[in-house]
Design a protein around this motif. Structure first.
Motif, PDB file in Angstrom:
ATOM      1  N   PHE A  27      -2.863   2.448   0.528  1.00  0.00           N
ATOM      2  CA  PHE A  27      -3.799   3.069  -0.454  1.00  0.00           C
ATOM      3  C   PHE A  27      -3.948   4.598  -0.288  1.00  0.00           C
ATOM      4  O   PHE A  27      -4.066   5.322  -1.096  1.00  0.00           O
ATOM      5  N   TRP A  28      -4.005   4.877   1.015  1.00  0.00           N
ATOM      6  CA  TRP A  28      -4.414   6.150   1.647  1.00  0.00           C
ATOM      7  C   TRP A  28      -2.943   6.865   1.243  1.00  0.00           C
ATOM      8  O   TRP A  28      -3.152   8.176   0.821  1.00  0.00           O
ATOM      9  N   LEU A  72      -0.319  -5.012  -5.262  1.00  0.00           N
ATOM     10  CA  LEU A  72      -1.330  -5.120  -5.962  1.00  0.00           C
ATOM     11  C   LEU A  72      -2.309  -4.173  -5.672  1.00  0.00           C
ATOM     12  O   LEU A  72      -2.896  -3.737  -6.688  1.00  0.00           O
ATOM     13  N   LEU A  73      -2.500  -3.301  -4.446  1.00  0.00           N
ATOM     14  CA  LEU A  73      -3.297  -2.380  -4.023  1.00  0.00           C
ATOM     15  C   LEU A  73      -2.759  -1.237  -4.866  1.00  0.00           C
ATOM     16  O   LEU A  73      -3.431  -0.490  -5.150  1.00  0.00           O
ATOM     17  N   PHE A  99      -2.765   8.117  -2.240  1.00  0.00           N
ATOM     18  CA  PHE A  99      -3.656   8.812  -2.704  1.00  0.00           C
ATOM     19  C   PHE A  99      -2.766  10.367  -2.546  1.00  0.00           C
ATOM     20  O   PHE A  99      -3.267  11.203  -3.131  1.00  0.00           O
ATOM     21  N   GLN A 100      -2.424  10.517  -1.125  1.00  0.00           N
ATOM     22  CA  GLN A 100      -1.894  11.815  -0.944  1.00  0.00           C
ATOM     23  C   GLN A 100      -0.903  12.076  -1.457  1.00  0.00           C
ATOM     24  O   GLN A 100      -0.409  13.167  -1.780  1.00  0.00           O
ATOM     25  N   VAL A 127      -3.365  -0.797  -8.270  1.00  0.00           N
ATOM     26  CA  VAL A 127      -4.983  -0.231  -8.312  1.00  0.00           C
ATOM     27  C   VAL A 127      -4.930   1.338  -8.679  1.00  0.00           C
ATOM     28  O   VAL A 127      -5.624   1.874  -9.404  1.00  0.00           O
ATOM     29  N   ILE A 128      -4.279   1.764  -7.388  1.00  0.00           N
ATOM     30  CA  ILE A 128      -4.312   3.225  -7.215  1.00  0.00           C
ATOM     31  C   ILE A 128      -3.405   3.758  -8.389  1.00  0.00           C
ATOM     32  O   ILE A 128      -4.184   4.849  -8.782  1.00  0.00           O
ATOM     33  N   SER A 158       1.763   1.446  10.209  1.00  0.00           N
ATOM     34  CA  SER A 158       0.010   1.702  10.533  1.00  0.00           C
ATOM     35  C   SER A 158      -0.310   2.102   9.312  1.00  0.00           C
ATOM     36  O   SER A 158      -1.639   2.216   9.135  1.00  0.00           O
ATOM     37  N   VAL A 159       0.166   2.862   8.442  1.00  0.00           N
ATOM     38  CA  VAL A 159      -0.109   3.543   7.311  1.00  0.00           C
ATOM     39  C   VAL A 159      -0.952   2.712   6.069  1.00  0.00           C
ATOM     40  O   VAL A 159      -0.305   1.967   5.851  1.00  0.00           O
ATOM     41  N   PRO A 160      -2.238   2.931   5.980  1.00  0.00           N
ATOM     42  CA  PRO A 160      -2.827   2.206   4.763  1.00  0.00           C
ATOM     43  C   PRO A 160      -2.153   2.640   3.442  1.00  0.00           C
ATOM     44  O   PRO A 160      -2.008   3.781   3.118  1.00  0.00           O
ATOM     45  N   GLN A 189      -0.327  11.157  -4.537  1.00  0.00           N
ATOM     46  CA  GLN A 189      -1.002  11.562  -6.019  1.00  0.00           C
ATOM     47  C   GLN A 189      -1.334  12.787  -6.069  1.00  0.00           C
ATOM     48  O   GLN A 189      -1.105  13.547  -6.659  1.00  0.00           O
ATOM     49  N   LEU A 190      -2.055  13.058  -4.634  1.00  0.00           N
ATOM     50  CA  LEU A 190      -2.729  14.533  -4.397  1.00  0.00           C
ATOM     51  C   LEU A 190      -1.662  15.687  -4.373  1.00  0.00           C
ATOM     52  O   LEU A 190      -1.675  16.673  -5.004  1.00  0.00           O
ATOM     53  N   THR A 230       1.092  -8.137  -1.731  1.00  0.00           N
ATOM     54  CA  THR A 230      -0.086  -7.710  -1.527  1.00  0.00           C
ATOM     55  C   THR A 230      -0.305  -6.225  -1.715  1.00  0.00           C
ATOM     56  O   THR A 230      -1.267  -5.727  -2.248  1.00  0.00           O
TER      57      THR A 230
END
Lengths: 306, 275
Positions: free
Chosen positions: A145-146, A247-248, A149-150, A251-252, A141-143, A152-153, A244
């Motif tokens: 890209f989110w 690809l996302l 980000f986490q 970008v991140i 369920s986890v996106p 990366q952070l 897919t």
């Protein structure tokens, strides 16, 4: 096996043709004149005329389709508006990067997912099973890209463990792989669990257990072998999601690859390039499915005689 | 219906899904009551502000309240999920019924077409469709619906093939009941269970895919509070203000998880086997 191989290869041809025709038609409905997009406001009528002829846009649709398919058969995907180079050349330059990421992620996902699935099935309805099943569903369920980000952070910026951007392999590949793998791993884990549970209910497993064979050995010798075939199929089918996702993720993490290429092409309305990427991914997907079918037939002789 | 609800209540995972989905729907419906600011309202005092008691999720790079935007974003995400699945369901059900019930050349033709669409990865096909139709909110509904029906059609067809052989359908046919009546009275009720399960899971993947489209620059235009768009916009402030992208992403995660849990619960409660 050989006649099966020949049959499947023959079936592939109409599918590839269908994919190509559909992509061609999809990109014909795009609103706006590609020549005007290409020239922008500076274009004179003469320039438009010349480009229309150059791209063959003055020809009727059916003829353009035939030309498109003819070029495609020779490996020509058209010319990118942005780069003024053949689309295939532009794609080829970054394709290995995307394949490297997707390949690394699928290996990690398969190792993780199959292990988790087996553990869940072996200790079914224990707290471990509930924990792992919950985690698998969360992973699906986890996106992507989110999650990226986490990572990366926390692992990148706060702890400074890994670089948060950049292409290539090695250390730059770690965070992107960690972002991409969980989704597929969750899927594999769920499937491995349900397949294993099904197999564990079979008579031969009960016989083996009755004979007093050690639990782990039953799992390894009897259950896993039979559960393997459906698992392979799903790993193959998940290629679409993986590409897919890749690809996302690209970008991140600012990785060069098909994803960045696609985003830039969308921004620049570089339709030949978008079309090339879509076509290539679909054709690649069809080929992966064929490989999975062949592997399936190799592992399970019954399939060949259908 | 009450039997189904009772079964669902016994399954803790399905129940959790039902609760999450209900909460998200409530957030969407009552967004204007709960949110301290309008979703597009700008207040420079909360420019990149940390989450606090009045602004639960902090402020973004334009001084907008993120909590309000996340609440309004639920409307868009739920609508995307529901509308695209409604489109997928209508097409998938019709094609699956036609192919399964009539069989023959129609079946062959329709199923070849289904295979062709399934040859495209879902999001890639949606990308191609949005590019072809032009990016807008309505077109992303359309694209996700048009990309999502083939699997539904396949499952419906398989189910119809089984039900068609049953005695009551055979009897109805022998009595000369019209095809349309057989389809409406006997076939549709019998294919409904797998369709509901698929559509629930489909809402989850449509919400994820919509966020993905926004992320690729194919979502609804800028000021609209879309979770995917907010996530993407917050990317440049990951270091100074991670909450800008963090909370919308969390909202997507929880909503998708809710629909997936609900789908699993429904699958177990309705005893559907999807293969």
């Amino acid at each position: 096996m050989l006649s099966f191989l020949a049959r499947r290869l023959l079936q592939l041809l109409p599918l590839l043709l269908g994919i190509s025709i559909m992509v061609f038609l999809l990109f014909q409905v795009i609103p706006g004149d590609p020549v005007e997009i290409l020239l922008g406001v500076r274009g004179t009528p003469e320039m438009k005329e010349r480009l229309s002829v150059e791209f063959g846009l003055d020809q009727p649709l059916a003829k353009r389709l035939v030309i498109f398919l003819g070029q495609l058969a020779r490996g020509n995907l058209g010319t990118s508006f942005q780069y003024k180079k053949p689309v295939w050349e532009v794609i080829r330059a970054v394709l290995p990067q995307t394949l490297l990421l997707a390949g690394t992620a699928v290996i990690l996902a398969a190792l993780l997912g199959i292990t988790v699935g087996i553990a869940s099935a072996a200790w079914r309805q224990s707290w471990l099973d509930y924990l792992l099943t919950g985690l698998s569903l969360a992973a699906i369920s986890v996106p992507v890209f989110w999650l990226g980000f986490q990572l990366q952070l926390y692992l990148g910026l706060r702890l400074g463990l890994f670089p948060i951007s950049g292409g290539g392999g090695g250390i730059n590949l770690i965070l992107p792989t960690l972002a991409l793998a969980p989704g597929s791993a969750g899927l594999f884990a769920r499937l491995t669990r349900s397949t294993m549970l099904e197999v564990l209910n079979q008579d031969y497993i009960r016989t083996a257990k009755a004979k007093g064979i050690n639990r782990l050995r039953v799992l390894q010798k009897h259950a896993l072998k039979n559960a393997f075939i459906p698992i392979i199929t799903v790993i193959g089918l998940s290629f679409g999601d993986l590409i897919t996702g890749a690809l996302l993720v690209e970008v991140i993490f600012a990785r060069p690859g098909l994803g960045r290429l696609l985003v830039d092409a969308i921004k620049a309305r570089d339709y030949p390039l978008i079309q090339g990427i879509v076509l290539l991914v679909a054709l690649g997907y069809a080929l992966v499915n064929l490989t999975v079918d062949l592997l399936y037939a190799y592992l399970n002789p019954q399939v060949r005689y259908d | 219906m009450t039997k189904l609800l009772k079964k669902m209540l016994k399954n803790p995972a399905g129940l959790l899904g039902l609760i999450i989905v209900t909460l998200v729907i409530l957030c969407a419906v009552f967004a204007s009551y709960f949110s301290p600011m309008a979703p597009l309202e700008i207040n420079y005092d909360i420019y990149l502000a940390k989450p606090d008691a009045t602004h639960l999720m902090g402020g973004d790079d334009l001084g907008r309240d993120i909590f309000s935007r996340v609440l309004y974003g639920a409307r868009l995400s739920l609508t995307v999920g529901l509308v695209s699945q409604l489109i997928a369901l209508t097409i998938g059900l019709s094609i699956g019924l036609a192919a399964g019930y009539y069989g023959g050349w129609l079946d062959t033709l329709l199923m070849r077409f289904v295979e062709l669409i399934l040859a495209f990865p879902f999001v890639i096909l949606a990308v191609a469709l949005v590019v072809a139709l032009g990016p807008s909110v309505v077109n992303s509904f359309l694209a996700l619906g048009l990309a999502g029906w083939p699997y539904m059609a396949r499952v419906v067809r398989a189910q119809v093939l089984v039900v068609k052989q049953s005695d009551y359908v055979q009897a109805a046919r022998a009595l000369g009941v019209s095809d349309l009546r057989i389809i409406i009275q006997h076939l549709i009720p019998n294919v409904l269970s797998p369709v509901i399960v698929l559509a629930t899971a489909g809402i989850a993947s449509a919400i994820l895919a919509e966020a993905g489209l926004s992320f690729l620059g194919l979502g609804p235009p800028a000021p609209a509070p879309s979770w995917g768009g907010m996530l993407f916009a917050g990317r440049s402030y990951l270091r100074e203000a991670p909450w800008i992208s963090g909370f919308p992403g969390l909202a997507i995660f929880i909503t998708v998880l809710g629909f997936n849990l609900l789908g699993d619960g429904l699958r177990d409660a309705l005893d559907v086997r999807l293969r």
